[in-house]
Motif scaffolding. Structure first.
Motif, short mmCIF file in Angstrom:
data_model
loop_
_atom_site.label_atom_id
_atom_site.label_comp_id
_atom_site.label_asym_id
_atom_site.label_seq_id
_atom_site.Cartn_x
_atom_site.Cartn_y
_atom_site.Cartn_z
N SER A 104 0.84 -1.21 0.00
CA SER A 104 0.00 0.00 0.00
C SER A 104 0.87 1.26 0.00
O SER A 104 2.02 1.25 0.45
CB SER A 104 -0.91 0.02 1.22
N LYS A 105 0.30 2.35 -0.49
CA LYS A 105 1.00 3.64 -0.48
C LYS A 105 1.27 4.08 0.95
O LYS A 105 2.30 4.70 1.24
CB LYS A 105 0.18 4.69 -1.22
N GLU A 106 0.33 3.77 1.85
CA GLU A 106 0.50 4.17 3.25
C GLU A 106 1.70 3.48 3.89
O GLU A 106 2.45 4.09 4.65
CB GLU A 106 -0.77 3.85 4.04
N ARG A 107 1.88 2.19 3.57
CA ARG A 107 3.02 1.47 4.15
C ARG A 107 4.33 1.99 3.56
O ARG A 107 5.33 2.16 4.27
CB ARG A 107 2.89 -0.03 3.88
N GLU A 108 4.33 2.29 2.27
CA GLU A 108 5.53 2.85 1.64
C GLU A 108 5.87 4.19 2.28
O GLU A 108 7.04 4.48 2.58
CB GLU A 108 5.29 3.03 0.14
N ASP A 109 4.84 5.01 2.53
CA ASP A 109 5.06 6.31 3.17
C ASP A 109 5.59 6.13 4.59
O ASP A 109 6.47 6.88 5.03
CB ASP A 109 3.74 7.10 3.20
N ALA A 110 5.05 5.14 5.31
CA ALA A 110 5.48 4.91 6.69
C ALA A 110 6.97 4.63 6.77
O ALA A 110 7.67 5.17 7.64
CB ALA A 110 4.69 3.75 7.30
N PHE A 111 7.49 3.82 5.87
CA PHE A 111 8.90 3.48 5.92
C PHE A 111 9.78 4.59 5.32
O PHE A 111 10.93 4.76 5.73
CB PHE A 111 9.15 2.13 5.25
N THR A 112 9.22 5.38 4.41
CA THR A 112 9.93 6.57 3.95
C THR A 112 10.13 7.53 5.11
O THR A 112 11.23 8.08 5.32
CB THR A 112 9.15 7.26 2.81
N ARG A 113 9.07 7.74 5.87
CA ARG A 113 9.16 8.62 7.04
C ARG A 113 10.13 8.06 8.08
O ARG A 113 10.91 8.80 8.68
CB ARG A 113 7.78 8.80 7.68
N ALA A 114 10.09 6.76 8.27
CA ALA A 114 10.98 6.13 9.26
C ALA A 114 12.44 6.41 8.92
O ALA A 114 13.24 6.79 9.80
CB ALA A 114 10.72 4.63 9.32
N LYS A 115 12.81 6.23 7.67
CA LYS A 115 14.21 6.46 7.27
C LYS A 115 14.58 7.93 7.41
O LYS A 115 15.71 8.26 7.80
CB LYS A 115 14.41 5.96 5.84
N GLY A 116 13.63 8.82 7.12
CA GLY A 116 13.89 10.25 7.29
C GLY A 116 14.03 10.65 8.75
O GLY A 116 14.91 11.45 9.12
N TRP A 117 13.17 10.06 9.61
CA TRP A 117 13.23 10.40 11.02
C TRP A 117 14.51 9.85 11.67
O TRP A 117 15.01 10.45 12.63
CB TRP A 117 11.99 9.87 11.74
N ILE A 118 15.03 8.74 11.17
CA ILE A 118 16.32 8.25 11.67
C ILE A 118 17.40 9.29 11.42
O ILE A 118 18.25 9.54 12.29
CB ILE A 118 16.67 6.90 10.99
#
Length: 349
Positions: A104-118
């Motif tokens: 899903s787009k939401e899951r892709e966004d979630a992990f994009t945000r995770a890598k950015g927040w790291i």
């Protein structure tokens, strides 16, 4: 473990940056100054404060996905905190991360945000990420699905020696209580995943209810004992917490109370938020300042695990009507510190 006052004297103090400030003039530097002056030793750094400070610092709005700019801003915030002797305990709130369908787009966004927040965590110098239990409407993943996502996130954080503090939000569809998030953390089974417990989320979910006239959970078996039955069930839960959760799996405890709404909330989702979510946003003062939750009981249960880590004030005080409250930063921060001291006194046996 006996809760003597001397045994609680070294509890470290923290203040969530989102929990203070009621005017546009209450900028992050002024918040930090007031928090430090009141004697707090750390902050929870809230993502909205990074964005607002960045727009002021750079003179333009910052895209929440512009991680290059956000890291530069984070480095400036790190310096500000160092100047005030404040540790950045955690970056928060990382929300609506877990449970999205694969692909899903939401899951892709979630992990994009995770890598950015790291990257942001590296810039600000914190080792902990707060993840709130998903509250997206119509999304109710299984514990196994949630655990798998958190495990993947934990493995992204591990090479940096970063941790996840997983918090139950009492309006979450899949993990509203401390027991559910503890069950999930056990399923995740990673050494860098623990709990963020919260006096509001626990008492506001298991003991109180903003949609009832009494302000309390009205149980199906109310005719068997009413408030007395509620008290028994609630304290059985707290006793289970104190005997079940290892102290080293509690990463920190957030502190707040709640005002009893003057009129019960409508029991429906409004603007994507369930009643307890709306209640959380504007009706959370510091303890001993007009609220009605059994905050002391929750704090004592956590302390009985042997936990002696950070107590962090995370309050959203819009006044008893939730419509806003005018105050000076310094006074508000000092009031929070006095509340912290009263809480420790009340917890001591």
């Amino acid at each position: 473990m006996a809760l003597t006052r001397s045994s609680l004297s070294n509890i470290p103090t923290c203040f969530a940056s989102c929990s203070i400030g009621c005017k546009s003039s209450h900028t992050l530097p002024k918040k930090l100054e007031a928090i430090a002056a009141a004697g707090f030793s750390a902050i929870e750094l809230s993502f909205p404060d990074i964005l607002s400070f960045g727009s002021q610092h750079l003179g333009k709005d910052i895209d929440p996905y512009d991680y290059d700019s956000l890291c530069k801003i984070g480095e400036e915030i790190r310096k500000l905190c160092q100047d005030h002797g404040l540790k950045i305990l955690i970056l928060q709130p990382f929300a609506n991360f877990e449970g999205w369908p694969k692909g899903s787009k939401e899951r892709e966004d979630a992990f994009t945000r995770a890598k950015g927040w790291i990257r942001i965590m590296q810039a600000v110098g914190t080792d902990m990420l707060q993840v709130g239990s998903t509250d997206s409407p119509n999304l109710k993943p299984s514990q196994e699905e949630v655990a798998a996502d958190l495990r993947e996130l934990a493995d992204l954080l591990a090479p940096h020696s970063f941790r996840i503090a997983y918090e139950n939000w009492c309006w979450s569809s899949h993990a509203p209580g401390w027991l559910e998030v503890w069950q999930i953390v056990q399923k995740v089974d990673r050494p860098n995943v623990g709990l963020c417990l919260d006096t509001f989320q626990t008492a506001g979910g298991e003991w109180a209810d903003p949609t009832t006239l009494s302000g309390l959970n009205e149980l199906e078996g109310e005719h068997l004992g009413g408030r007395e039955l509620l008290s028994v069930i609630f304290h059985e839960s707290l006793d289970k917490l104190s005997k079940t959760v290892p102290k080293d799996k509690i990463y920190f405890l957030q502190i707040s109370d709640a005002y009893k709404p003057k009129e019960p909330f409508e029991n429906k989702t409004i603007d994507g938020l369930r009643p307890r979510g709306r209640w959380s946003h504007d009706f959370r003062p510091v303890p001993f300042n007009g609220g009605y939750l059994p905050v002391v009981d929750v704090a004592k249960a956590v302390l009985k695990t042997g936990f002696r880590g950070y107590f962090s004030m995370e309050v959203f005080d819009g006044g008893p009507n939730g419509k806003g409250k005018d105050y000076e930063l310094e006074d508000f921060a000092k009031e929070a510190m006095e509340s912290h001291k009263k809480l420790l006194d009340a917890c001591a046996e």
